[in-house]
Design a protein around this motif. Structure first.
Motif, PDB file in Angstrom:
ATOM      1  N   LEU A   1       0.863  -1.376  -0.024  1.00 47.37           N
ATOM      2  CA  LEU A   1      -0.160   0.136   0.065  1.00 47.37           C
ATOM      3  C   LEU A   1       1.048   1.329  -0.037  1.00 47.37           C
ATOM      4  O   LEU A   1       0.848   2.162  -0.830  1.00 47.37           O
ATOM      5  CB  LEU A   1      -0.932   0.141   1.244  1.00 47.37           C
ATOM      6  CG  LEU A   1      -1.825   1.106   1.312  1.00 47.37           C
ATOM      7  CD1 LEU A   1      -2.847   1.376   0.089  1.00 47.37           C
ATOM      8  CD2 LEU A   1      -2.672   1.161   2.704  1.00 47.37           C
TER       9      LEU A   1
ATOM     10  N   SER B   1      -4.381  -3.399  -0.091  1.00 50.10           N
ATOM     11  CA  SER B   1      -5.746  -3.071   0.661  1.00 50.10           C
ATOM     12  C   SER B   1      -6.470  -4.495   0.929  1.00 50.10           C
ATOM     13  O   SER B   1      -6.847  -4.569   1.685  1.00 50.10           O
ATOM     14  CB  SER B   1      -6.541  -2.030  -0.190  1.00 50.10           C
ATOM     15  OG  SER B   1      -5.891  -1.110  -0.150  1.00 50.10           O
ATOM     16  N   VAL B   2      -6.285  -5.265  -0.188  1.00 48.75           N
ATOM     17  CA  VAL B   2      -7.079  -6.538   0.012  1.00 48.75           C
ATOM     18  C   VAL B   2      -6.114  -7.112   0.875  1.00 48.75           C
ATOM     19  O   VAL B   2      -6.762  -8.158   1.488  1.00 48.75           O
ATOM     20  CB  VAL B   2      -7.049  -7.033  -1.618  1.00 48.75           C
ATOM     21  CG1 VAL B   2      -7.206  -8.635  -1.320  1.00 48.75           C
ATOM     22  CG2 VAL B   2      -7.946  -6.419  -2.326  1.00 48.75           C
TER      23      VAL B   2
ATOM     24  N   SER C   1      -4.054  -1.376  -4.512  1.00 42.36           N
ATOM     25  CA  SER C   1      -5.103  -2.263  -4.263  1.00 42.36           C
ATOM     26  C   SER C   1      -4.902  -3.609  -3.732  1.00 42.36           C
ATOM     27  O   SER C   1      -5.638  -3.955  -2.951  1.00 42.36           O
ATOM     28  CB  SER C   1      -5.858  -2.453  -5.995  1.00 42.36           C
ATOM     29  OG  SER C   1      -6.284  -1.353  -6.464  1.00 42.36           O
TER      30      SER C   1
ATOM     31  N   TRP D   1      -1.775   2.215  -8.635  1.00 43.98           N
ATOM     32  CA  TRP D   1      -3.176   2.015  -8.414  1.00 43.98           C
ATOM     33  C   TRP D   1      -3.053   0.360  -8.132  1.00 43.98           C
ATOM     34  O   TRP D   1      -3.978  -0.069  -7.162  1.00 43.98           O
ATOM     35  CB  TRP D   1      -3.916   2.266  -9.726  1.00 43.98           C
ATOM     36  CG  TRP D   1      -4.416   3.716  -9.769  1.00 43.98           C
ATOM     37  CD1 TRP D   1      -4.145   4.483 -10.657  1.00 43.98           C
ATOM     38  CD2 TRP D   1      -5.110   4.340  -8.554  1.00 43.98           C
ATOM     39  NE1 TRP D   1      -4.568   5.687 -10.389  1.00 43.98           N
ATOM     40  CE2 TRP D   1      -5.094   5.632  -9.245  1.00 43.98           C
ATOM     41  CE3 TRP D   1      -5.851   4.291  -7.289  1.00 43.98           C
ATOM     42  CZ2 TRP D   1      -5.748   6.865  -8.409  1.00 43.98           C
ATOM     43  CZ3 TRP D   1      -6.263   5.136  -6.865  1.00 43.98           C
ATOM     44  CH2 TRP D   1      -6.230   6.438  -7.484  1.00 43.98           C
ATOM     45  N   ALA D   2      -2.577  -0.252  -8.979  1.00 41.58           N
ATOM     46  CA  ALA D   2      -2.388  -1.713  -8.833  1.00 41.58           C
ATOM     47  C   ALA D   2      -1.888  -2.184  -7.586  1.00 41.58           C
ATOM     48  O   ALA D   2      -2.469  -3.322  -6.746  1.00 41.58           O
ATOM     49  CB  ALA D   2      -1.545  -2.661  -9.937  1.00 41.58           C
TER      50      ALA D   2
ATOM     51  N   SER E   1      -0.790   3.338 -13.671  1.00 41.20           N
ATOM     52  CA  SER E   1      -1.749   1.974 -13.293  1.00 41.20           C
ATOM     53  C   SER E   1      -0.837   1.075 -12.364  1.00 41.20           C
ATOM     54  O   SER E   1      -1.336   0.377 -11.322  1.00 41.20           O
ATOM     55  CB  SER E   1      -2.229   1.111 -14.318  1.00 41.20           C
ATOM     56  OG  SER E   1      -1.000   0.949 -15.121  1.00 41.20           O
TER      57      SER E   1
END
Length: 96
Positions: free
Chosen positions: A16, A80-81, A77, A73-74, A70
Motif C-alpha cells: 500500500l 488494501s486487499v 489495491s 493503483w495496482a 496504473s
C-alpha cells in the motif's frame, strides 16, 4: 513456513505504501553509478560498443524511470486487499 495474519498485514502495508509513493512521484532519476550498471546489463557486449583504451569516456546521462500510473493503483489495491484479508483472519492465539 506458513503465512499468518501478521505476515499478510505487513505485506499489505508495504505494498500500500509503495503504491502511494508511486502515485505521488512522477519519475525517478538514477545516479551515474546506477545508470552505468543498468546500461551494462541491458546492452550485450559486441564489437561495436567496445571503446579504445585511451578514448575519453564521458559521464553517462542519468536515466529517468517513469513508472506507469496504473502500477501505483495496482499496488495500492493489492495492499488494501491483503490488509483486509489479514483483519478477517483469526489471530495468532485463536482469537478473532
Amino acid at each position: 513456513m506458513e503465512l499468518n495474519r501478521n505476515h499478510y498485514f505487513m505485506a499489505g502495508v508495504v505494498l500500500l505504501l509503495l503504491g502511494i509513493q508511486l502515485r505521488m512521484v512522477d519519475s525517478y532519476v538514477l545516479n551515474e553509478e546506477s545508470t552505468r550498471l543498468l546500461n551494462s546489463r541491458s546492452e550485450p557486449l559486441s564489437a561495436t560498443n567496445i571503446r579504445p583504451i585511451f578514448q575519453a569516456v564521458t559521464a553517462p546521462s542519468r536515466k529517468v524511470i517513469k513508472p506507469p500510473e496504473s502500477l501505483g493503483w495496482a499496488l495500492m489495491s493489492i495492499g488494501s486487499v491483503l490488509i483486509l484479508h489479514a483483519l478477517a483472519m483469526k489471530g495468532p492465539g485463536g482469537d478473532h
